[in-house]
Motif scaffolding. Sequence first.
Motif, PDB file in Angstrom:
ATOM      1  N   GLU A  10       5.136   1.487  16.338  1.00  0.00           N
ATOM      2  CA  GLU A  10       5.019  -0.016  16.492  1.00  0.00           C
ATOM      3  C   GLU A  10       6.308  -0.557  15.937  1.00  0.00           C
ATOM      4  O   GLU A  10       6.815  -1.485  16.125  1.00  0.00           O
ATOM      5  N   ARG A  11       6.528   0.103  14.526  1.00  0.00           N
ATOM      6  CA  ARG A  11       7.696  -0.309  13.438  1.00  0.00           C
ATOM      7  C   ARG A  11       8.752   0.297  13.634  1.00  0.00           C
ATOM      8  O   ARG A  11       9.554  -0.089  13.071  1.00  0.00           O
ATOM      9  N   GLY A  12       8.868   1.544  14.433  1.00  0.00           N
ATOM     10  CA  GLY A  12      10.217   2.093  14.552  1.00  0.00           C
ATOM     11  C   GLY A  12      10.169   3.364  13.367  1.00  0.00           C
ATOM     12  O   GLY A  12       9.711   3.075  12.382  1.00  0.00           O
TER      13      GLY A  12
ATOM     14  N   ASP B 166      -4.555  10.550  11.731  1.00  0.00           N
ATOM     15  CA  ASP B 166      -3.142  10.816  12.381  1.00  0.00           C
ATOM     16  C   ASP B 166      -2.516  10.056  13.352  1.00  0.00           C
ATOM     17  O   ASP B 166      -1.569   9.417  13.360  1.00  0.00           O
ATOM     18  N   ARG B 167      -3.485   9.737  14.313  1.00  0.00           N
ATOM     19  CA  ARG B 167      -3.344   8.944  15.590  1.00  0.00           C
ATOM     20  C   ARG B 167      -3.076   7.405  15.143  1.00  0.00           C
ATOM     21  O   ARG B 167      -1.946   6.852  15.738  1.00  0.00           O
ATOM     22  N   ALA B 168      -3.609   6.992  14.141  1.00  0.00           N
ATOM     23  CA  ALA B 168      -3.625   5.572  13.844  1.00  0.00           C
ATOM     24  C   ALA B 168      -2.392   5.492  13.129  1.00  0.00           C
ATOM     25  O   ALA B 168      -1.574   4.469  13.104  1.00  0.00           O
ATOM     26  N   ARG B 169      -2.128   6.219  12.200  1.00  0.00           N
ATOM     27  CA  ARG B 169      -0.681   6.212  11.433  1.00  0.00           C
ATOM     28  C   ARG B 169       0.331   6.428  12.341  1.00  0.00           C
ATOM     29  O   ARG B 169       1.406   5.463  12.339  1.00  0.00           O
ATOM     30  N   GLN B 170       0.220   7.191  13.422  1.00  0.00           N
ATOM     31  CA  GLN B 170       1.396   7.097  14.105  1.00  0.00           C
ATOM     32  C   GLN B 170       1.674   6.112  15.153  1.00  0.00           C
ATOM     33  O   GLN B 170       2.962   5.597  15.377  1.00  0.00           O
ATOM     34  N   ARG B 171       0.754   5.264  15.644  1.00  0.00           N
ATOM     35  CA  ARG B 171       0.776   4.240  16.121  1.00  0.00           C
ATOM     36  C   ARG B 171       1.236   3.095  15.309  1.00  0.00           C
ATOM     37  O   ARG B 171       2.481   2.421  15.819  1.00  0.00           O
ATOM     38  N   PHE B 172       1.085   3.162  14.147  1.00  0.00           N
ATOM     39  CA  PHE B 172       1.744   2.082  13.154  1.00  0.00           C
ATOM     40  C   PHE B 172       3.143   2.607  13.105  1.00  0.00           C
ATOM     41  O   PHE B 172       3.968   1.680  12.982  1.00  0.00           O
ATOM     42  N   VAL B 173       3.690   3.754  12.917  1.00  0.00           N
ATOM     43  CA  VAL B 173       4.936   4.003  12.937  1.00  0.00           C
ATOM     44  C   VAL B 173       5.700   3.610  14.131  1.00  0.00           C
ATOM     45  O   VAL B 173       6.720   3.283  14.098  1.00  0.00           O
TER      46      VAL B 173
ATOM     47  N   GLY C 177       0.630  -0.988   0.091  1.00  0.00           N
ATOM     48  CA  GLY C 177       0.046   0.099   0.021  1.00  0.00           C
ATOM     49  C   GLY C 177       0.766   1.330  -0.055  1.00  0.00           C
ATOM     50  O   GLY C 177       1.872   1.172  -0.713  1.00  0.00           O
ATOM     51  N   VAL C 178       0.365   2.361   0.697  1.00  0.00           N
ATOM     52  CA  VAL C 178       1.059   3.639   0.792  1.00  0.00           C
ATOM     53  C   VAL C 178       2.115   3.742   1.690  1.00  0.00           C
ATOM     54  O   VAL C 178       2.117   2.768   2.782  1.00  0.00           O
ATOM     55  N   ASP C 179       3.154   4.393   1.608  1.00  0.00           N
ATOM     56  CA  ASP C 179       4.049   4.627   2.768  1.00  0.00           C
ATOM     57  C   ASP C 179       3.732   5.375   3.732  1.00  0.00           C
ATOM     58  O   ASP C 179       3.514   6.639   3.671  1.00  0.00           O
ATOM     59  N   ILE C 180       3.323   4.835   4.855  1.00  0.00           N
ATOM     60  CA  ILE C 180       2.869   5.640   5.825  1.00  0.00           C
ATOM     61  C   ILE C 180       3.842   6.524   6.487  1.00  0.00           C
ATOM     62  O   ILE C 180       3.538   7.712   6.951  1.00  0.00           O
ATOM     63  N   LYS C 181       4.744   6.009   6.451  1.00  0.00           N
ATOM     64  CA  LYS C 181       6.058   6.881   7.338  1.00  0.00           C
ATOM     65  C   LYS C 181       6.473   8.166   6.387  1.00  0.00           C
ATOM     66  O   LYS C 181       6.594   9.122   7.319  1.00  0.00           O
ATOM     67  N   GLU C 182       6.082   8.062   5.260  1.00  0.00           N
ATOM     68  CA  GLU C 182       6.235   9.282   4.528  1.00  0.00           C
ATOM     69  C   GLU C 182       5.451  10.296   4.723  1.00  0.00           C
ATOM     70  O   GLU C 182       5.531  11.621   4.954  1.00  0.00           O
ATOM     71  N   MET C 183       3.904   9.893   5.189  1.00  0.00           N
ATOM     72  CA  MET C 183       2.878  10.746   5.390  1.00  0.00           C
ATOM     73  C   MET C 183       3.235  11.462   6.916  1.00  0.00           C
ATOM     74  O   MET C 183       2.989  12.604   7.166  1.00  0.00           O
ATOM     75  N   GLN C 184       3.816  10.462   7.884  1.00  0.00           N
ATOM     76  CA  GLN C 184       3.887  10.911   9.137  1.00  0.00           C
ATOM     77  C   GLN C 184       5.170  12.035   9.273  1.00  0.00           C
ATOM     78  O   GLN C 184       5.393  12.598  10.183  1.00  0.00           O
ATOM     79  N   ARG C 185       6.067  11.703   8.520  1.00  0.00           N
ATOM     80  CA  ARG C 185       7.406  12.839   8.569  1.00  0.00           C
ATOM     81  C   ARG C 185       7.215  13.962   7.760  1.00  0.00           C
ATOM     82  O   ARG C 185       8.074  14.928   7.752  1.00  0.00           O
ATOM     83  N   THR C 186       6.156  14.123   6.827  1.00  0.00           N
ATOM     84  CA  THR C 186       5.905  15.298   6.290  1.00  0.00           C
ATOM     85  C   THR C 186       4.685  16.222   6.616  1.00  0.00           C
ATOM     86  O   THR C 186       3.793  15.781   7.147  1.00  0.00           O
ATOM     87  N   PRO C 187       5.342  17.357   7.151  1.00  0.00           N
ATOM     88  CA  PRO C 187       4.350  18.373   7.854  1.00  0.00           C
ATOM     89  C   PRO C 187       3.120  18.721   6.767  1.00  0.00           C
ATOM     90  O   PRO C 187       3.140  18.561   5.640  1.00  0.00           O
ATOM     91  N   GLY C 188       2.073  18.947   7.555  1.00  0.00           N
ATOM     92  CA  GLY C 188       0.866  19.466   7.019  1.00  0.00           C
ATOM     93  C   GLY C 188       0.084  18.268   6.173  1.00  0.00           C
ATOM     94  O   GLY C 188       0.387  16.870   6.545  1.00  0.00           O
TER      95      GLY C 188
END
Length: 249
Positions: free
Chosen positions: A246-248, A237-244, A61-72
């Motif tokens: 959990e995986r470091g 955002d909270r769900a994505r951050q939990r995912f990140v 799927g999508v790169d969730i880590k990219e979403m979380q490290r990109t502001p806005g």
Amino acid sequence: MGIQVHATGDGIAEIVIDFPPVNALPASGWHALAGALSAAGADPSVRAVVLAAEGRGFCAGVDIKEMQRTPGHTALIEANRGCFAAFAAVYDCPVPVIAAVHGFCLGGGVGLAGNADIVVAADDATFGLPEVDRGALGAATHLARLVPQHLMRAMVYTCRTVAAAQLHAFGSVLEVVPPDKLRAAARALAAEIAGKDPLVIRAAKQSLNGIDPVDVKRSYRYEQGFTFELNLDGVADRARQRFVDERGQ
């Protein structure tokens, strides 16, 4: 790495996803995939496309880590646009697209496989939508092309996966083969299609899309609207951050 395109010279274009470690595509990767599919379909010498992947699985799927490290919201918006473009490019490709699926096929991977004309899978392939656990929605449109309605709903709500063998029983996976035979099986099927009259095959693709009971692009866009709502509410955002977390990082 990235999106690789291989022309075999026999009317088959092979497009390969290669984004280690799990083929979670960044926004640019989805757009690149859409461009590769559109270019292959526009080439008059191409009569069939094989969509495959390197690595541990077809697509996570999508790169969730990219979403979380990109502001806005820029990365989220671009990922949604990229997924929409890539799924549409599979569906709108003027020639048949054969998805060769191995390992995991999750989220956006289901969007690609569900919009493909034919799916061939390795016997280790599993399909699923983890979106609810990620605070998002989407690709139920495409999952509904692979499994019956009530199973689709159960898979969305629970985030459970199903095996290729089960999809084969439904008829949505044409063939299940050992992983080391997957690409050869997909190319053999593509060669069979490429041996037909190309004008007739292109007309057949257009006609089959024309009689589809569901507009897959409009349906998927509707689903995406709820993802934006969840993001505005903050739950995504909270769900994505939990995912990140959990995986470091």
